[in-house]
Structure formats: structure tokens, C-alpha cells
Design a protein around this motif. Structure first.
Motif, mmCIF file in Angstrom:
data_model
loop_
_atom_site.group_PDB
_atom_site.id
_atom_site.type_symbol
_atom_site.label_atom_id
_atom_site.label_comp_id
_atom_site.label_asym_id
_atom_site.label_seq_id
_atom_site.Cartn_x
_atom_site.Cartn_y
_atom_site.Cartn_z
ATOM 1 N N GLY A 119 28.378 67.079 10.661
ATOM 2 C CA GLY A 119 29.268 66.567 11.692
ATOM 3 C C GLY A 119 30.731 66.880 11.468
ATOM 4 N N TRP A 177 26.641 57.888 5.325
ATOM 5 C CA TRP A 177 26.460 57.565 6.741
ATOM 6 C C TRP A 177 25.542 56.363 6.923
ATOM 7 C CZ3 TRP A 177 29.132 58.676 10.886
ATOM 8 C CH2 TRP A 177 28.606 58.308 12.125
ATOM 9 N N ASP A 209 28.772 52.909 15.577
ATOM 10 C CA ASP A 209 28.714 53.322 16.977
ATOM 11 C C ASP A 209 30.128 53.249 17.556
ATOM 12 O OD1 ASP A 209 28.229 53.734 19.660
ATOM 13 O OD2 ASP A 209 27.209 51.819 19.979
ATOM 14 N N VAL A 255 24.066 53.767 19.584
ATOM 15 C CA VAL A 255 23.560 54.626 18.513
ATOM 16 C C VAL A 255 24.725 55.099 17.646
ATOM 17 C CG1 VAL A 255 22.339 56.763 17.953
ATOM 18 C CG2 VAL A 255 21.673 55.439 19.967
ATOM 19 N N ASP A 309 25.630 58.006 15.595
ATOM 20 C CA ASP A 309 25.150 59.380 15.463
ATOM 21 C C ASP A 309 26.195 60.224 14.737
ATOM 22 O OD1 ASP A 309 24.162 61.926 15.730
ATOM 23 O OD2 ASP A 309 24.108 61.918 17.927
ATOM 24 N N TRP A 352 26.516 63.254 14.515
ATOM 25 C CA TRP A 352 26.907 64.433 15.281
ATOM 26 C C TRP A 352 27.819 64.092 16.466
ATOM 27 C CZ3 TRP A 352 25.873 68.607 12.670
ATOM 28 C CH2 TRP A 352 24.766 68.633 11.829
ATOM 29 N N ASN A 353 28.007 62.821 16.735
ATOM 30 C CA ASN A 353 28.849 62.367 17.836
ATOM 31 C C ASN A 353 30.270 62.150 17.302
ATOM 32 O OD1 ASN A 353 30.230 60.935 19.808
ATOM 33 N ND2 ASN A 353 28.506 59.630 20.341
ATOM 34 N N ASP A 399 31.627 58.571 17.096
ATOM 35 C CA ASP A 399 31.045 57.770 16.018
ATOM 36 C C ASP A 399 31.564 58.227 14.655
ATOM 37 O OD1 ASP A 399 29.628 56.736 18.128
ATOM 38 O OD2 ASP A 399 27.686 57.545 17.517
#
Length: 300
Positions: free
Chosen positions: A64, A73, A79, A85, A87, A89-90, A93
Motif C-alpha cells: 500500500g 496492519w 477504517d 473495512v 483496507d 490498499w485504500n 485507510d
């Protein structure tokens, strides 16, 4: 105390898609401002939300935009955009989690730095711990002698300069006084706790008036001032009331014993922790506080 005067502003170098996320993450604690968050992201992933580092065998290590390893993580993943969620990769987040993790490390290391067990400014040793682990920083009493870690810290501190924008503090002068005000502003809403707070932050869930001033001055300047309002009154440099600047500490004789203290924020206001049942707030000095004797002290 931030490194090299890096404060709370952001320049236009931050990609627009991530600007709000970086600003939010950089306002979690005063030790890690937005420019450091931004510089850290560039060092970790060059703003690539799909970045993934691998070991020599091709196995994933970190993922990420903020390059979290799975174990970190699992503990800190948050979130950030309310979709239910967390995530990695977001970016919403990951960047919020980055700020939370940085501030957790900074809070743990603050008393070590203040006590002299860890050498270096809090930003540098926090970044070193992010890279090499807090245990390594404690073992070596500062930035570990690892080429990777030393390069990591140096690179981020250098990159932060391009992400540093103007820091806006009402009535501020852009110097250490403005930073004292900025630190105090980050504590607005923190509960009043009698005897609460010190150089490491709130204790027992909050601050009393002199705990807030001691913390704010320390984080902004690195100076450890006395703990109580009565002793703060005799520290620093005396300043006439008509020469006050943002960041000056005002001790009030409102109870016959110089029992209250606040931080001048400019524009006729101060930031203080007033009394039980209240929270840290911005207060007008007029008309209530003008009826008492003041002793204005400068620690910059």
C-alpha cells in the motif's frame, strides 16, 4: 518539538487526491505534522497506492501507499473512509493508520527523549522507530546505526521541506510562539483533570491548566518548564501585558495564590484548561480575566 521548524501547513506538492487524508493524519498529534506524513509517503511508496515491496524470494513484505507489514496492519489498521473495512490498499485507510501509528510511537518515545534515555528530536527518532522498530531505538538510545534507517530518516526530513506550507495560527508570528499555540489548539476538547498532564501529554485522560502549558511549551520548544502555575510564574522571561505575543504564558492571581494559567493565542484570547467538568478551550480574556493581576511569561 518538530524537526527544523516543520509545522502544520501543507504546500501544493501533495497530490490533490490525497491532500485531505494527509492533513487529517498530520493533525492527530503535534509531534508528527502533515508535511512529515507526506514526506514519509513519498519515501515509502512515491504516492503509489498499489506499491508492494518483496523479499529476495519474491514474497510480499509491505503493501500500500504507506507500506504496512501484515502484523502492524493487523494491530493498527483503521477504517479511514467509513466504508466498514480497514483496507491496506485504500489510501484513506492507510494514511490515517500511518498517522495513528506514528503518533503512537511518538507518545511512547516522548518520555524517553525528555529523560535523556533517547537522543535526538522526537520526529527523527519516531521515523527511525517506524523503520527499524521502537526496540532498536531504545537499544541504541537514538537512531540505530543502520544504513537503511539513517538514510530513511534523512530522506524524509529533506523531503518534508517541499511539503511544508504556510502554518496559519491566528495572531501567530510563525515562530516558536505560534507553535506553542498550535500544540495547545490540538488539545482543544481534552477533558480537564486535576493534576493531569505533563511533557508526555495528558494523564488520567486530560490536563489541568499548568499541565497543558508545560506540555505545549515542551513539544513546541523542547524546554521543560516547571509544573505548577505558581512555579511557572517565576520561570522564563517577564513580559509587559501590552507586549504579549501568541505563545506567551499568562499566570492569573484569580484566587489569591496565582492558581490559574493559560496560553495567549492572539486576538484577545487564550487557550486553557479551566476547571473540573470543562475541557481545554479557547477563552476570551475580556471581561472576566482582565479583573485580575497577571504575570506574563515568555519561554521562546
Amino acid at each position: 518539538m518538530s524537526h527544523g521548524g516543520i509545522g502544520g501547513g501543507l504546500s501544493g506538492a501533495v497530490p490533490d487526491a490525497y491532500r485531505a487524508f494527509v492533513s487529517r493524519a498530520g493533525n492527530i498529534c503535534p509531534q508528527i505534522p502533515p508535511a512529515i506524513i507526506a514526506a514519509q509517503i513519498e519515501a515509502e511508496s512515491n504516492w503509489n497506492p498499489k506499491a508492494q515491496s518483496k523479499d529476495a524470494n519474491g514474497n510480499p513484505i509491505a503493501s500500500g501507499i504507506s507500506q504496512f507489514i501484515p502484523g502492524t496492519w493487523a494491530t493498527y489498521g483503521t477504517d479511514g473512509d467509513g466504508d466498514g473495512v480497514a483496507d491496506v490498499w485504500n489510501p484513506a485507510d492507510a494514511i490515517l493508520t500511518q498517522g495513528i501509528y506514528d503518533c503512537t510511537i511518538a507518545k511512547q518515545l516522548l518520555p524517553e527523549v525528555a529523560g535523556g534515555n533517547v537522543k535526538g528530536d522526537i520526529v527523527s527518532v519516531t521515523l527511525a522507530a517506524y523503520n527499524a522498530g521502537e526496540g532498536a531505538v531504545l537499544e541504541y538510545h537514538g537512531i540505530p546505526p543502520y544504513t537503511e534507517t539513517q538514510g530513511y530518516v534523512s530522506k524524509i526530513l529533506g523531503l518534508a521541506k517541499k511539503y511544508q506550507g504556510a502554518e496559519v495560527v491566528p495572531g501567530g508570528d510563525g515562530g516558536q510562539g505560534a507553535k506553542i499555540v498550535d500544540v495547545a489548539r490540538h488539545q482543544i476538547g481534552t477533558p480537564y483533570v486535576w493534576g493531569g498532564g505533563g511533557i508526555s501529554g495528558p494523564t488520567g485522560g486530560g490536563f489541568d491548566c499548568s499541565g497543558l502549558t508545560q506540555y505545549s511549551v515542551y513539544v513546541a520548544t523542547g524546554k521543560v518548564i516547571p509544573r505548577t502555575s505558581q512555579t511557572q510564574r517565576h520561570a522564563g522571561r517577564s513580559v509587559p501585558r501590552d507586549a504579549m505575543q501568541p505563545g506567551d504564558v499568562i499566570v492569573f492571581n484569580n484566587d489569591g495564590g496565582w492558581g490559574h494559567v493559560g496560553i495567549y493565542a492572539g486576538n484577545g484570547q487564550m487557550i486553557d484548561a479551566p476547571r473540573p467538568g470543562k475541557t481545554v478551550e479557547v477563552t476570551s480574556l475580556s471581561p472576566y480575566w482582565t479583573q485580575f493581576d497577571w504575570d506574563v511569561r515568555r519561554f521562546t
